[in-house]
Design a protein around this motif. Structure first.
Motif, PDB file in Angstrom:
ATOM      1  N   ALA A 102       0.828  -1.205   0.000  1.00  0.00           N
ATOM      2  CA  ALA A 102       0.000   0.000   0.000  1.00  0.00           C
ATOM      3  C   ALA A 102       0.864   1.257   0.000  1.00  0.00           C
ATOM      4  O   ALA A 102       0.585   2.223  -0.724  1.00  0.00           O
ATOM      5  CB  ALA A 102      -0.933  -0.007   1.215  1.00  0.00           C
ATOM      6  N   ALA A 152      -4.211   2.322  -2.857  1.00  0.00           N
ATOM      7  CA  ALA A 152      -3.504   2.259  -1.570  1.00  0.00           C
ATOM      8  C   ALA A 152      -4.466   2.522  -0.420  1.00  0.00           C
ATOM      9  O   ALA A 152      -4.405   1.845   0.619  1.00  0.00           O
ATOM     10  CB  ALA A 152      -2.366   3.275  -1.552  1.00  0.00           C
ATOM     11  N   ILE A 201      -6.369  -0.461   0.874  1.00  0.00           N
ATOM     12  CA  ILE A 201      -5.573  -1.383   1.701  1.00  0.00           C
ATOM     13  C   ILE A 201      -5.340  -0.784   3.083  1.00  0.00           C
ATOM     14  O   ILE A 201      -5.461  -1.477   4.108  1.00  0.00           O
ATOM     15  CB  ILE A 201      -4.226  -1.701   1.021  1.00  0.00           C
ATOM     16  CG1 ILE A 201      -4.462  -2.359  -0.339  1.00  0.00           C
ATOM     17  CG2 ILE A 201      -3.375  -2.611   1.900  1.00  0.00           C
ATOM     18  CD1 ILE A 201      -3.205  -2.592  -1.155  1.00  0.00           C
TER      19      ILE A 201
END
Length: 451
Positions: free
Chosen positions: A208, A220, A223
């Motif tokens: 991420a 990102a 996550i």
């Protein structure tokens, strides 16, 4: 005719099943016997070698045999001192195989977190054969721990060339590339790790972070939000997710991110301070000064010199007690303009004030008006700065030029901060009044009374 054939088939099938069961049972007993024999043999080797070494601690055959048993059983804490001894003796005892001894000494030392010894053993092995898988893998791991990421990457790539499917190699290569800030190169390697083990939170966090660094912020963020409850990576994930939501002005979501972090146990002190500070900024953006002050004071109680916390506390404590000053500094543009119009009209009580024009700029707003007193009439220009800092001479010179251009009789510069000494000297002999914070607050209080 069919019945005898059917009976024969059934009998044959039953016999086959019985034979398979007997054979399977026999194979199982044979495997168990082999395992038992192997265990007994290894136990006998350990007893025999231990006895020999009690009389002669440098008995090379005994050391080699005992070391092999422990190494194959992955009993590294017992294997390590044996291979350390063999490694130190191999230059004077030709019967000791140098490469395998160096590798095993290095691997055991790495497993025991004795990284200097690991480096010594593994580099000795690789000088003789640069393609040894185990030596490259564990030297890469050793160099990763020592934060020598560029060297670690070279070793791990050599190991991966020998065994492309080694997940341990893939893991340390991904981590090393990430730590060496080779974010784009690290992504496919980290993805392999995550695909192999989706529960690996460390790999997820690095992936991420690498995505964020390479412009894949939306992916990102998903996550990071998934990692928020994690006790290890949750605090930092919350901080990153909150910062992202702050950036796009989704302040309620940012506050939720930060508050999730504060519910976790064992939040690192530096991360907690950063979260408190970020929370205060998010609440200020939502004009919730009371909440912002709460978190700023949490920082002040433990780390009073953290960033600009002391200045912020002093500033917003006053704002929290003065709604008009709060509106002056923090309201939206339309509300700020309305307040300034009210200021201009209320500045000359008992006179007729007509607003002629309002202009909004990035740093200030200006109001042009005409004022009629009992025996006089003037055109006046007000410029309001939404600043708590010091306004310098250049701003006042610019204001004066504007007054001359529109042939204005008098001007007023208003700020919630102060004016520099140069600015005050400049207005001497010129029809400009400087209104600083104290006078502004007093006038705003009158406006509040006038309503």
């Amino acid at each position: 005719m069919l019945l005898p054939i059917l009976c024969a088939v059934i009998f044959g099938a039953g016999l086959l099943i019985v034979l398979m069961a007997v054979t399977g049972h026999k194979d199982k007993r044979q495997k168990e016997a082999k395992t038992t024999t192997k265990t007994k043999n290894r136990s006998a080797i350990v007893r025999d070698c231990t006895k020999k070494l009690s009389h002669d601690p440098r008995n090379i055959p005994a050391l080699m045999a005992l070391g092999e048993v422990y190494y194959e059983d992955k009993n590294y804490d017992k294997a390590y001192p044996i291979y350390a001894t063999l490694f130190n003796l191999m230059n004077v005892h030709v019967e000791i195989e140098k490469i395998s001894t160096s590798v095993r000494f290095g691997v055991c030392a790495c497993k025991m977190q004795k990284y200097e010894e690991a480096f010594q053993g593994l580099t000795t092995a690789l000088k003789n054969d640069p393609k040894i898988f185990e030596a490259n893998l564990y030297l890469g791991e050793t160099l990763y721990v020592k934060k020598e990421y560029e060297k670690a990457i070279l070793c791990l790539k050599r190991a991966l060339a020998v065994k492309p499917d080694s997940m341990e190699t893939i893991q340390y290569l991904g981590y090393s590339l990430y730590q060496d800030k080779k974010y784009r190169e690290s992504l496919p390697v980290l993805k392999k790790m995550v695909d192999s083990d989706p529960t690996n939170k460390e790999a997820l966090f690095y992936m991420a972070s690498a995505m964020e660094e390479t412009g894949l912020g939306d992916k990102a963020l998903k996550i990071f939000m998934h990692l928020r409850p994690d006790p290890v990576y949750g605090p930092q994930s919350c901080l990153v997710a909150g910062s992202y939501h702050d950036k796009v002005k989704e302040y309620p979501k940012a506050i939720q991110d930060y508050e999730i972090a504060l519910k976790l146990e064992n939040v690192p002190p530096e991360t907690r301070l950063a979260i408190y500070y970020k929370l205060s900024q998010s609440y200020l953006a939502m004009h919730n000064i009371a909440k912002a002050l709460y978190y700023l004071k949490q920082i002040q109680a433990t780390t009073p010199n953290y960033k600009d916390v002391n200045q912020l506390v002093n500033r917003y404590q006053e704002l929290n007690q003065n709604s008009n000053l709060q509106a002056y500094l923090m309201s939206g543009t339309s509300d700020f303009v309305a307040l300034c119009r009210k200021f201009v009209i209320g500045y000359y009580q008992g006179s007729f004030v007509k607003i002629e024009d309002v202009s909004v700029a990035a740093e200030s707003i200006e109001i042009l008006c005409s004022v009629e007193g009992g025996k006089w009439e003037d055109t006046q220009l007000f410029r309001f700065f939404r600043s708590t800092g010091a306004i310098g001479e250049l701003y006042i010179r610019d204001f004066h030029s504007k007054m001359r251009d529109i042939k204005c009789d008098r001007g007023f510069c208003v700020t919630a901060g102060a004016f520099t000494e140069e600015a005050r000297k400049y207005v001497d002999g010129r029809p400009i009044d400087l209104i600083e914070k104290n006078k502004l607050v007093a006038i705003l209080k009158k406006i509040e009374i006038v309503g």
